[in-house]
Design a protein around this motif. Structure first.
Motif, PDB file in Angstrom:
ATOM      1  N   ALA A  72       0.793  -1.237   0.000  1.00 30.35           N
ATOM      2  CA  ALA A  72       0.000   0.000   0.000  1.00 30.35           C
ATOM      3  C   ALA A  72       0.823   1.284   0.000  1.00 30.35           C
ATOM      4  CB  ALA A  72      -0.988  -0.022   1.167  1.00 30.35           C
ATOM      5  N   ARG A  75      -2.552   3.934  -0.426  1.00 28.28           N
ATOM      6  CA  ARG A  75      -3.658   3.159   0.157  1.00 28.28           C
ATOM      7  C   ARG A  75      -4.965   3.238  -0.634  1.00 28.28           C
ATOM      8  NH1 ARG A  75      -2.359   0.671   4.586  1.00 28.28           N
ATOM      9  NH2 ARG A  75      -0.816   1.577   5.961  1.00 28.28           N
ATOM     10  N   GLY A  80      -8.274   0.161  -3.014  1.00 25.68           N
ATOM     11  CA  GLY A  80      -7.677  -0.811  -2.105  1.00 25.68           C
ATOM     12  C   GLY A  80      -7.615  -2.235  -2.605  1.00 25.68           C
ATOM     13  N   ALA A  83      -3.238  -4.044  -3.228  1.00 32.26           N
ATOM     14  CA  ALA A  83      -2.438  -3.449  -2.160  1.00 32.26           C
ATOM     15  C   ALA A  83      -0.937  -3.716  -2.292  1.00 32.26           C
ATOM     16  CB  ALA A  83      -2.919  -3.945  -0.797  1.00 32.26           C
TER      17      ALA A  83
END
Length: 92
Positions: A72, A75, A80, A83
């Motif tokens: 991430a 993020r 998401g 990641a």
């Protein structure tokens, strides 16, 4: 002790939905799994990195890594979903 060799090339995948975000953020990503971590472990500064759009069948690049793959870096990228990420720059 044997030294790990850097891999020569690596191809990330995208779709037409995710391509713009990859290019805009200079970031490539995939799901965070043990298999993906192992697959990307040998990406280094001399590794040729490409982005393949599975919808259009277009191969983009050559990119180079701007650091090591990691969890991430951005993020919020791809909401998401991907990641495990690698920051990239266009190779000269």
């Amino acid at each position: 002790m044997a030294q790990e060799l850097e891999c020569g090339a690596f191809v990330f995948h995208c779709t037409s939905e995710t391509e713009d975000e990859c290019i805009r953020l200079s970031l490539l990503g995939m799901p965070d799994t043990a298999a993906n971590r192992r697959a990307t472990a040998r990406i280094g500064p001399d590794t040729a990195v490409y982005l393949f759009n599975t919808a259009t069948r277009e191969l983009m690049g050559r990119f180079r890594a701007r650091g090591a793959p990691g969890l991430a870096h951005e993020r919020g990228a791809w909401r998401g979903r991907f990641a495990w990420q690698l920051r990239v720059a266009r190779a000269a």
